[in-house]
Design a protein around this motif. Sequence first.
Motif, PDB file in Angstrom:
ATOM      1  N   GLY A   8       0.791  -1.222   0.000  1.00 13.63           N
ATOM      2  CA  GLY A   8       0.000   0.000   0.000  1.00 13.63           C
ATOM      3  C   GLY A   8       0.822   1.270   0.000  1.00 13.63           C
ATOM      4  O   GLY A   8       0.268   2.360  -0.142  1.00 13.63           O
ATOM      5  N   ARG A   9       2.144   1.136   0.173  1.00 14.87           N
ATOM      6  CA  ARG A   9       3.009   2.320   0.184  1.00 14.87           C
ATOM      7  C   ARG A   9       3.761   2.415  -1.129  1.00 14.87           C
ATOM      8  O   ARG A   9       4.229   1.415  -1.678  1.00 14.87           O
ATOM      9  CB  ARG A   9       3.995   2.253   1.339  1.00 14.87           C
ATOM     10  CG  ARG A   9       3.337   2.356   2.711  1.00 14.87           C
ATOM     11  CD  ARG A   9       4.384   2.386   3.792  1.00 14.87           C
ATOM     12  NE  ARG A   9       5.294   3.500   3.615  1.00 14.87           N
ATOM     13  CZ  ARG A   9       6.369   3.707   4.376  1.00 14.87           C
ATOM     14  NH1 ARG A   9       6.670   2.856   5.344  1.00 14.87           N
ATOM     15  NH2 ARG A   9       7.138   4.737   4.157  1.00 14.87           N
ATOM     16  N   LEU A  10       3.870   3.620  -1.646  1.00 14.21           N
ATOM     17  CA  LEU A  10       4.586   3.831  -2.886  1.00 14.21           C
ATOM     18  C   LEU A  10       6.085   3.721  -2.647  1.00 14.21           C
ATOM     19  O   LEU A  10       6.591   4.094  -1.595  1.00 14.21           O
ATOM     20  CB  LEU A  10       4.259   5.212  -3.454  1.00 14.21           C
ATOM     21  CG  LEU A  10       2.910   5.368  -4.150  1.00 14.21           C
ATOM     22  CD1 LEU A  10       2.686   6.820  -4.514  1.00 14.21           C
ATOM     23  CD2 LEU A  10       2.833   4.487  -5.387  1.00 14.21           C
ATOM     24  N   THR A  11       6.794   3.232  -3.653  1.00 15.74           N
ATOM     25  CA  THR A  11       8.250   3.208  -3.588  1.00 15.74           C
ATOM     26  C   THR A  11       8.782   4.606  -3.852  1.00 15.74           C
ATOM     27  O   THR A  11       8.055   5.519  -4.270  1.00 15.74           O
ATOM     28  CB  THR A  11       8.816   2.233  -4.625  1.00 15.74           C
ATOM     29  OG1 THR A  11       8.450   2.711  -5.937  1.00 15.74           O
ATOM     30  CG2 THR A  11       8.275   0.826  -4.408  1.00 15.74           C
ATOM     31  N   LEU A  12      10.080   4.762  -3.624  1.00 16.32           N
ATOM     32  CA  LEU A  12      10.711   6.057  -3.881  1.00 16.32           C
ATOM     33  C   LEU A  12      10.590   6.442  -5.345  1.00 16.32           C
ATOM     34  O   LEU A  12      10.217   7.570  -5.683  1.00 16.32           O
ATOM     35  CB  LEU A  12      12.195   6.000  -3.468  1.00 16.32           C
ATOM     36  CG  LEU A  12      13.044   7.228  -3.820  1.00 16.32           C
ATOM     37  CD1 LEU A  12      12.525   8.462  -3.110  1.00 16.32           C
ATOM     38  CD2 LEU A  12      14.500   6.977  -3.495  1.00 16.32           C
ATOM     39  N   THR A  13      10.892   5.471  -6.223  1.00 17.26           N
ATOM     40  CA  THR A  13      10.809   5.787  -7.652  1.00 17.26           C
ATOM     41  C   THR A  13       9.363   6.046  -8.082  1.00 17.26           C
ATOM     42  O   THR A  13       9.114   6.894  -8.942  1.00 17.26           O
ATOM     43  CB  THR A  13      11.392   4.621  -8.473  1.00 17.26           C
ATOM     44  OG1 THR A  13      10.749   3.397  -8.073  1.00 17.26           O
ATOM     45  CG2 THR A  13      12.881   4.480  -8.237  1.00 17.26           C
ATOM     46  N   GLY A  14       8.385   5.312  -7.495  1.00 19.07           N
ATOM     47  CA  GLY A  14       6.983   5.566  -7.811  1.00 19.07           C
ATOM     48  C   GLY A  14       6.559   6.957  -7.385  1.00 19.07           C
ATOM     49  O   GLY A  14       5.856   7.664  -8.118  1.00 19.07           O
ATOM     50  N   SER A 205      13.181   8.265 -13.178  1.00 22.01           N
ATOM     51  CA  SER A 205      12.894   7.499 -11.964  1.00 22.01           C
ATOM     52  C   SER A 205      13.650   6.178 -11.962  1.00 22.01           C
ATOM     53  O   SER A 205      14.120   5.719 -10.915  1.00 22.01           O
ATOM     54  CB  SER A 205      11.386   7.258 -11.844  1.00 22.01           C
ATOM     55  OG  SER A 205      10.911   6.449 -12.908  1.00 22.01           O
ATOM     56  N   ARG A 206      13.791   5.546 -13.131  1.00 21.28           N
ATOM     57  CA  ARG A 206      14.560   4.298 -13.198  1.00 21.28           C
ATOM     58  C   ARG A 206      16.042   4.556 -12.924  1.00 21.28           C
ATOM     59  O   ARG A 206      16.716   3.746 -12.294  1.00 21.28           O
ATOM     60  CB  ARG A 206      14.402   3.657 -14.580  1.00 21.28           C
ATOM     61  CG  ARG A 206      12.967   3.325 -14.978  1.00 21.28           C
ATOM     62  CD  ARG A 206      12.281   2.444 -13.943  1.00 21.28           C
ATOM     63  NE  ARG A 206      12.935   1.154 -13.801  1.00 21.28           N
ATOM     64  CZ  ARG A 206      12.570   0.232 -12.930  1.00 21.28           C
ATOM     65  NH1 ARG A 206      11.548   0.487 -12.109  1.00 21.28           N
ATOM     66  NH2 ARG A 206      13.207  -0.922 -12.864  1.00 21.28           N
ATOM     67  N   ALA A 210      18.325   2.982  -9.966  1.00 21.33           N
ATOM     68  CA  ALA A 210      19.614   2.315 -10.174  1.00 21.33           C
ATOM     69  C   ALA A 210      20.701   2.948  -9.303  1.00 21.33           C
ATOM     70  O   ALA A 210      21.541   2.242  -8.741  1.00 21.33           O
ATOM     71  CB  ALA A 210      20.005   2.392 -11.652  1.00 21.33           C
ATOM     72  N   LYS A 211      20.691   4.282  -9.199  1.00 24.41           N
ATOM     73  CA  LYS A 211      21.701   4.966  -8.393  1.00 24.41           C
ATOM     74  C   LYS A 211      21.569   4.631  -6.918  1.00 24.41           C
ATOM     75  O   LYS A 211      22.581   4.562  -6.197  1.00 24.41           O
ATOM     76  CB  LYS A 211      21.591   6.479  -8.592  1.00 24.41           C
ATOM     77  CG  LYS A 211      21.939   6.968  -9.981  1.00 24.41           C
ATOM     78  CD  LYS A 211      23.410   6.824 -10.280  1.00 24.41           C
ATOM     79  CE  LYS A 211      23.757   7.418 -11.640  1.00 24.41           C
ATOM     80  NZ  LYS A 211      25.199   7.259 -11.958  1.00 24.41           N
ATOM     81  N   THR A 212      20.360   4.445  -6.451  1.00 29.07           N
ATOM     82  CA  THR A 212      20.139   4.150  -5.027  1.00 29.07           C
ATOM     83  C   THR A 212      20.061   2.645  -4.759  1.00 29.07           C
ATOM     84  O   THR A 212      19.754   2.245  -3.630  1.00 29.07           O
ATOM     85  CB  THR A 212      18.845   4.812  -4.537  1.00 29.07           C
ATOM     86  OG1 THR A 212      17.733   4.330  -5.317  1.00 29.07           O
ATOM     87  CG2 THR A 212      18.921   6.323  -4.665  1.00 29.07           C
ATOM     88  N   HIS A 213      20.332   1.822  -5.793  1.00 24.98           N
ATOM     89  CA  HIS A 213      20.310   0.363  -5.640  1.00 24.98           C
ATOM     90  C   HIS A 213      18.970  -0.137  -5.111  1.00 24.98           C
ATOM     91  O   HIS A 213      18.905  -1.116  -4.366  1.00 24.98           O
ATOM     92  CB  HIS A 213      21.439  -0.098  -4.721  1.00 24.98           C
ATOM     93  CG  HIS A 213      22.799   0.296  -5.186  1.00 24.98           C
ATOM     94  ND1 HIS A 213      23.467  -0.347  -6.202  1.00 24.98           N
ATOM     95  CD2 HIS A 213      23.619   1.317  -4.794  1.00 24.98           C
ATOM     96  CE1 HIS A 213      24.643   0.229  -6.406  1.00 24.98           C
ATOM     97  NE2 HIS A 213      24.753   1.240  -5.574  1.00 24.98           N
ATOM     98  N   GLY A 214      17.918   0.546  -5.481  1.00 29.92           N
ATOM     99  CA  GLY A 214      16.583   0.114  -5.086  1.00 29.92           C
ATOM    100  C   GLY A 214      16.249   0.364  -3.636  1.00 29.92           C
ATOM    101  O   GLY A 214      15.217  -0.126  -3.146  1.00 29.92           O
ATOM    102  N   LEU A 215      17.068   1.137  -2.928  1.00 29.00           N
ATOM    103  CA  LEU A 215      16.809   1.394  -1.508  1.00 29.00           C
ATOM    104  C   LEU A 215      15.773   2.496  -1.342  1.00 29.00           C
ATOM    105  O   LEU A 215      15.752   3.471  -2.110  1.00 29.00           O
ATOM    106  CB  LEU A 215      18.104   1.793  -0.801  1.00 29.00           C
ATOM    107  CG  LEU A 215      19.204   0.727  -0.756  1.00 29.00           C
ATOM    108  CD1 LEU A 215      20.440   1.287  -0.090  1.00 29.00           C
ATOM    109  CD2 LEU A 215      18.718  -0.511  -0.021  1.00 29.00           C
TER     110      LEU A 215
END
Length: 553
Positions: A8-14, A205-206, A210-215
Amino acid sequence: MNPHPAPGRLTLTGSLFIGYVCLLAVALAVIGSLWAIHLDRETDRQYAERVLTVARSVAVLPEVVEGLQAVDPSEDLDPLADRISSATGADYLVIASPDGTRHTHPDKSRIGETVSTPPGPVVRGTEWTGVQDGTQGRTVRAKIPVFSGGGSVNGGDAQGEIVGYVSLGILDSSATTDARASIPVILAATALVLVLGVGGSWVLSRQVRAKTHGLEPADITALLESREALLYAVREGVLAVDRDDRILLVNPPARTMLGLPKGVEGSRLDELGLSERARDIVSGADPGDDLILLSGDRVLVANRMPVRIRGEEAGAVVTLRDRTEVDRLTGELDGARTVTRGLRAQTHEFANRVHTVAGMLELGAHDEARAYLADLAATHTRTSSGVAEHVRDPALAALTLAKSAQASELGVDLRLSPMTSVPVSLKGDLRSDALLTLGNLVDNALDAVTPNGWVELMVRLHTVADTGLPHDLLEIRVTDSGQGVSDELAEEIFRYGFTTKASRDGGTRGLGLALVKQVCESRGGSIEMEAPDAEEGAVFTVCLPVVTAAVAR
């Protein structure tokens, strides 16, 4: 750390993607609206210029000038007005007298009536343009005066009096229709830019992902806090540099050990005033593990680990451990070992002498045995009493006797200078520093001389009354008969790792004099070396204040 957000929570990239799209949509809506408003105003301006130009042309026509002065102006002017309206696309063209009486009109029934809008400034010889509501509706119109002698106000050639005016207009709805015809173009352009922006936002956003390694932000915050806690919790110094030897990170222990000021991040190694050896270790010019580094009054152990990112070297991390106290304790232990070796040598020599006396007694040479024992007793008494008489500190005296026994084993004559005088016991760290200094200097001297050579030791405690200094001073001087050290190497010999000889025991060389210099500097003292001459080799003189440098200041 969990790389996936809670349901239910958006990701950083989203979140970034949605934010970019919303921001772009708002920006495009504002730009599109401003574009439409500007286009509407530009259309009105163009229509105003158009009606003004046509009205000026009509007002200077000879037929209009003559017609207004005829007996029945409508007879000639109305057909002319119809032809001009049809040719120019004007919605209406009214030619009227200065009192407002119409001579032409699209609605023929209104000819001869008074105009619905007052002439205004046109009857005073001034041109006018604007939007007014008339019998035909809301129009963009221009009113131009007609002069009896022809000419116009705009051309500056008006002649005679005002005999009437021309009012020409285009319905405002026509201008609005033209403006609205451009709206689809504006919407299409806005939609195209929005689509391109959405695509760019997705790509951006992609890239961020990639820069944040998906964190996620919480994970990044946790990593940062963990790194800070780790760096500030460890006692070891940690120093990180990039591939250009620029400081990226330094924790407080490393800053203290190397004497670095705050805010050195971003500086190059050669800008920090570090020693040459420190720069070599950090930059990797001096490779190896557990490298010894002398920094101020500290003895550090340094290890450098290269950092590789995606197969390319990105810099290095250097860890530093302080082993100052360990090395000082090792020096004291070496002194104790020296004493032990001296005692062992004395025990061996004593056993040989006992066996000699026993042999003499077996042979019945009682007088020779008595004389031999007397000579041994006198020699031992002279040596021990000589040291004890001049050196009243037990530890220093014991080390001197041990070094004397060590020298005897090597076939070297260790002399005690008549100038030696330590009338009191040394206290605390002064004794430890004196033992370390004397042991290292004598060991270096014994290594430097050949068998049958000599070494002279002088230890003297200078009091305030003797020197005029604000504190007592312990002087240790070691002179040998070796070849000495040239003037060119006078500074190099105090650098860690420098040596002019091979180690007898195969161990690490070049640390003794560096430690002695470090001890001297930590106490505010000094160490000097005199060049060799014809009669003697190197002469090393150490001065140790009885108080430390901090107390002296």
